[in-house]
Design a protein around this motif. Structure first.
Motif, PDB file in Angstrom:
ATOM      1  N   ARG A 168      56.873  36.424  51.976  1.00  0.00           N
ATOM      2  CA  ARG A 168      57.248  35.828  53.183  1.00  0.00           C
ATOM      3  C   ARG A 168      56.089  35.124  53.766  1.00  0.00           C
ATOM      4  NH1 ARG A 168      60.807  38.192  55.181  1.00  0.00           N
ATOM      5  NH2 ARG A 168      59.937  38.935  57.092  1.00  0.00           N
ATOM      6  N   PHE A 169      55.182  36.073  54.157  1.00  0.00           N
ATOM      7  CA  PHE A 169      53.734  35.447  54.695  1.00  0.00           C
ATOM      8  C   PHE A 169      53.066  34.641  53.889  1.00  0.00           C
ATOM      9  CE2 PHE A 169      54.095  39.762  57.541  1.00  0.00           C
ATOM     10  CZ  PHE A 169      55.113  39.123  58.365  1.00  0.00           C
ATOM     11  N   THR A 170      53.082  35.218  52.482  1.00  0.00           N
ATOM     12  CA  THR A 170      52.134  34.259  51.753  1.00  0.00           C
ATOM     13  C   THR A 170      52.891  32.845  51.577  1.00  0.00           C
ATOM     14  OG1 THR A 170      51.820  36.155  50.344  1.00  0.00           O
ATOM     15  CG2 THR A 170      51.495  34.224  49.233  1.00  0.00           C
ATOM     16  N   LEU A 171      53.892  32.792  51.506  1.00  0.00           N
ATOM     17  CA  LEU A 171      54.587  31.318  51.708  1.00  0.00           C
ATOM     18  C   LEU A 171      54.324  30.581  52.926  1.00  0.00           C
ATOM     19  CD1 LEU A 171      58.036  31.886  50.038  1.00  0.00           C
ATOM     20  CD2 LEU A 171      56.056  30.835  48.901  1.00  0.00           C
ATOM     21  N   TYR A 204      51.705  30.906  54.735  1.00  0.00           N
ATOM     22  CA  TYR A 204      50.357  30.525  54.893  1.00  0.00           C
ATOM     23  C   TYR A 204      50.324  28.918  53.948  1.00  0.00           C
ATOM     24  CZ  TYR A 204      48.056  34.606  56.793  1.00  0.00           C
ATOM     25  OH  TYR A 204      47.559  35.447  57.980  1.00  0.00           O
ATOM     26  N   GLY A 205      50.805  29.196  52.836  1.00  0.00           N
ATOM     27  CA  GLY A 205      51.062  27.932  52.216  1.00  0.00           C
ATOM     28  C   GLY A 205      51.672  26.845  52.718  1.00  0.00           C
ATOM     29  N   GLU A 206      52.669  26.886  53.547  1.00  0.00           N
ATOM     30  CA  GLU A 206      53.403  25.702  54.374  1.00  0.00           C
ATOM     31  C   GLU A 206      52.406  25.339  55.396  1.00  0.00           C
ATOM     32  OE1 GLU A 206      56.952  27.429  55.723  1.00  0.00           O
ATOM     33  OE2 GLU A 206      58.157  27.428  53.776  1.00  0.00           O
ATOM     34  N   MET A 207      51.660  26.251  55.949  1.00  0.00           N
ATOM     35  CA  MET A 207      51.025  25.786  57.090  1.00  0.00           C
ATOM     36  C   MET A 207      49.712  24.844  56.747  1.00  0.00           C
ATOM     37  SD  MET A 207      50.295  28.947  60.060  1.00  0.00           S
ATOM     38  CE  MET A 207      50.033  30.145  58.918  1.00  0.00           C
ATOM     39  N   MET A 208      49.254  25.381  55.481  1.00  0.00           N
ATOM     40  CA  MET A 208      48.143  24.384  54.969  1.00  0.00           C
ATOM     41  C   MET A 208      48.752  23.137  54.781  1.00  0.00           C
ATOM     42  SD  MET A 208      45.943  26.915  52.498  1.00  0.00           S
ATOM     43  CE  MET A 208      47.188  27.862  51.661  1.00  0.00           C
ATOM     44  N   THR A 209      49.867  22.976  54.477  1.00  0.00           N
ATOM     45  CA  THR A 209      50.327  21.257  54.252  1.00  0.00           C
ATOM     46  C   THR A 209      50.662  20.664  55.561  1.00  0.00           C
ATOM     47  OG1 THR A 209      52.731  22.074  54.358  1.00  0.00           O
ATOM     48  CG2 THR A 209      51.583  22.054  52.222  1.00  0.00           C
ATOM     49  N   GLN A 211      42.167  31.829  52.547  1.00  0.00           N
ATOM     50  CA  GLN A 211      41.380  33.300  52.587  1.00  0.00           C
ATOM     51  C   GLN A 211      42.556  34.123  52.926  1.00  0.00           C
ATOM     52  OE1 GLN A 211      37.547  33.922  54.775  1.00  0.00           O
ATOM     53  NE2 GLN A 211      37.465  35.989  54.346  1.00  0.00           N
ATOM     54  N   GLU A 212      43.004  34.207  54.002  1.00  0.00           N
ATOM     55  CA  GLU A 212      44.163  35.248  54.639  1.00  0.00           C
ATOM     56  C   GLU A 212      45.462  35.117  53.671  1.00  0.00           C
ATOM     57  OE1 GLU A 212      44.076  37.184  56.855  1.00  0.00           O
ATOM     58  OE2 GLU A 212      42.046  36.486  57.654  1.00  0.00           O
ATOM     59  N   GLN A 213      45.810  33.981  52.864  1.00  0.00           N
ATOM     60  CA  GLN A 213      46.489  33.893  51.822  1.00  0.00           C
ATOM     61  C   GLN A 213      46.572  34.842  50.859  1.00  0.00           C
ATOM     62  OE1 GLN A 213      47.580  30.506  49.578  1.00  0.00           O
ATOM     63  NE2 GLN A 213      49.609  30.703  50.218  1.00  0.00           N
ATOM     64  N   MET A 214      45.010  34.760  50.474  1.00  0.00           N
ATOM     65  CA  MET A 214      44.745  35.476  49.073  1.00  0.00           C
ATOM     66  C   MET A 214      44.582  36.996  49.531  1.00  0.00           C
ATOM     67  SD  MET A 214      41.422  33.119  47.697  1.00  0.00           S
ATOM     68  CE  MET A 214      40.992  34.278  46.448  1.00  0.00           C
ATOM     69  N   ARG A 215      44.258  37.271  50.863  1.00  0.00           N
ATOM     70  CA  ARG A 215      44.285  38.891  51.139  1.00  0.00           C
ATOM     71  C   ARG A 215      45.764  39.383  51.181  1.00  0.00           C
ATOM     72  NH1 ARG A 215      44.702  40.999  56.329  1.00  0.00           N
ATOM     73  NH2 ARG A 215      44.015  43.304  56.560  1.00  0.00           N
ATOM     74  N   THR A 216      46.562  38.487  51.676  1.00  0.00           N
ATOM     75  CA  THR A 216      48.125  39.052  51.651  1.00  0.00           C
ATOM     76  C   THR A 216      48.550  39.231  50.262  1.00  0.00           C
ATOM     77  OG1 THR A 216      48.344  37.641  53.708  1.00  0.00           O
ATOM     78  CG2 THR A 216      50.420  38.284  52.400  1.00  0.00           C
ATOM     79  N   LYS A 217      48.241  38.277  49.241  1.00  0.00           N
ATOM     80  CA  LYS A 217      48.584  38.258  47.952  1.00  0.00           C
ATOM     81  C   LYS A 217      47.921  39.538  47.501  1.00  0.00           C
ATOM     82  CE  LYS A 217      49.306  33.693  46.793  1.00  0.00           C
ATOM     83  NZ  LYS A 217      48.833  32.445  45.774  1.00  0.00           N
ATOM     84  N   GLN A 218      46.714  39.976  47.575  1.00  0.00           N
ATOM     85  CA  GLN A 218      46.178  41.239  46.910  1.00  0.00           C
ATOM     86  C   GLN A 218      46.899  42.371  47.536  1.00  0.00           C
ATOM     87  OE1 GLN A 218      42.076  41.698  48.058  1.00  0.00           O
ATOM     88  NE2 GLN A 218      41.777  43.566  47.298  1.00  0.00           N
ATOM     89  N   LEU A 219      47.163  42.501  48.975  1.00  0.00           N
ATOM     90  CA  LEU A 219      47.867  43.601  49.577  1.00  0.00           C
ATOM     91  C   LEU A 219      49.148  43.805  48.852  1.00  0.00           C
ATOM     92  CD1 LEU A 219      46.940  43.200  53.316  1.00  0.00           C
ATOM     93  CD2 LEU A 219      46.473  44.881  51.588  1.00  0.00           C
ATOM     94  N   LEU A 220      49.872  42.722  48.609  1.00  0.00           N
ATOM     95  CA  LEU A 220      51.056  42.801  48.007  1.00  0.00           C
ATOM     96  C   LEU A 220      51.230  43.289  46.412  1.00  0.00           C
ATOM     97  CD1 LEU A 220      54.161  41.985  47.560  1.00  0.00           C
ATOM     98  CD2 LEU A 220      53.295  39.715  46.843  1.00  0.00           C
ATOM     99  N   GLU A 221      50.087  42.713  45.656  1.00  0.00           N
ATOM    100  CA  GLU A 221      49.816  43.352  44.487  1.00  0.00           C
ATOM    101  C   GLU A 221      49.577  45.014  44.607  1.00  0.00           C
ATOM    102  OE1 GLU A 221      50.254  42.173  41.534  1.00  0.00           O
ATOM    103  OE2 GLU A 221      50.922  40.313  42.633  1.00  0.00           O
ATOM    104  N   GLU A 222      48.920  45.459  45.511  1.00  0.00           N
ATOM    105  CA  GLU A 222      48.685  46.834  45.682  1.00  0.00           C
ATOM    106  C   GLU A 222      49.950  47.669  46.141  1.00  0.00           C
ATOM    107  OE1 GLU A 222      45.701  47.281  48.783  1.00  0.00           O
ATOM    108  OE2 GLU A 222      44.150  46.231  47.726  1.00  0.00           O
ATOM    109  N   LEU A 223      50.674  46.831  46.866  1.00  0.00           N
ATOM    110  CA  LEU A 223      52.025  47.672  47.405  1.00  0.00           C
ATOM    111  C   LEU A 223      52.770  47.863  46.052  1.00  0.00           C
ATOM    112  CD1 LEU A 223      54.096  48.650  49.446  1.00  0.00           C
ATOM    113  CD2 LEU A 223      54.803  46.172  49.947  1.00  0.00           C
TER     114      LEU A 223
END
Length: 291
Positions: free
Chosen positions: A55-58, A60-65, A78-90
């Motif tokens: 949800r946080f990843t989405l 970030y994407g909405e805010m960029m628009t 950058q923060e969106q990529m970091r959140t995606k990375q943490l999601l993959e780790e989880l």
């Protein structure tokens, strides 16, 4: 005798042992059930964390628009990529790995706080942009109104200038054309004319500019040709032949003018048109019929 008492004691011991075994068996089952429930809770907790990361990843994407600021967009990316990375780790961590789950929970809390700060920042920028858009619309409206007023004034000025120019034009009145014979008397027939006399008056006009004015007289024959005086003048972006011209000093008062054209060709009877021009304008015209 001793045997008589030993058997009951042995029976009691066996029963006690059986009871202990039953109790231990029940505890093991209860522990396994509790362990299973904890595992299920851990899986649910992990799934909830994954949902939040997604949800946080989405978000970030909405805010960029919603913004048009390259610097902030780069930070959000950058923060969106970091959140995606943490999601993959989880997703790679087992629910039973308490240490990693705890670490990723802390990371999730940090991501949540950072996201909130960006939401506040983006909202503030959007409010500022909205105010700027409203101000821009107000200024544009005022500018458009000013331009309309300016165009209106220019049009009024142009109209006034045209009216003044029209009012300042000279006006030839009382136009007369008389064919004269060789004795300078009025000829009854055009074929007897040796000279054509054209007379008229420049009317009084206090708005007209004073000074020398060149007047052009143009005589057209019944055949449509012009009695040529040897030159041309400018009129409405073209050159016209004139029959006679004369320069007079105009003071704004009535000014009589007389010009002559020497006949050097046969003139037939019919309608002759006399037109007078000055300052690029036709200031008078009249048609005469002669025998």
């Amino acid at each position: 005798m001793m045997r008589k008492y030993l058997l009951p004691l042995l029976a009691v011991a066996v029963l006690a042992l059986i009871g202990v075994l039953i109790y231990m068996s029940m505890n093991v089952k209860q522990l396994e059930q509790e362990k299973q429930e904890m595992q299920e809770l851990a899986e649910l907790d992990k799934q909830e964390m994954e949902n939040e990361y997604e949800r946080f990843t989405l978000q970030y994407g909405e805010m960029m628009t919603q913004i048009n600021n390259d610097s902030i967009i780069a930070q959000l990316t950058q923060e969106q990529m970091r959140t995606k990375q943490l999601l993959e780790e989880l997703k790679q961590v087992k629910a039973s790995d308490a240490r990693e789950i705890t670490r990723l929970k802390k990371e999730l809390a940090a991501v949540r706080e950072v996201l909130r700060s960006y939401i506040r920042q983006v909202d503030s920028l959007n409010q500022i942009n909205q105010q700027l858009r409203q101000e821009n619309e107000r200024v544009s409206t005022e500018l458009a109104e000013t331009n309309r007023e300016k165009q209106g004034l220019q049009q009024e000025k142009q109209t006034l200038t045209e009216k003044v120019a029209i009012a300042a034009q000279l006006d030839a009145t009382g136009i007369q054309m008389t064919p004269l014979n060789k004795r300078s008397k009025a000829a009854k027939k055009m074929k007897d004319a040796k000279t054509l006399q054209v007379g008229f008056t420049i009317a009084r006009n206090v708005t007209a500019q004073n000074g020398n004015r060149t007047l052009y007289v143009r005589i057209q024959t019944p055949a449509g040709t012009v009695l040529n005086g040897g030159g041309t003048f400018a009129y409405e972006n073209r050159q016209l032949e004139y029959s006679m011209k004369k320069t007079v000093e105009y003071s704004g008062e009535e000014t009589p003018v007389t010009v002559y054209w020497q006949v050097n060709e046969f003139l037939e009877g019919g309608d002759y048109r006399v037109s007078i021009f000055a300052d690029g304008n036709m200031i008078g015209t009249r048609t005469f019929s002669f025998k």
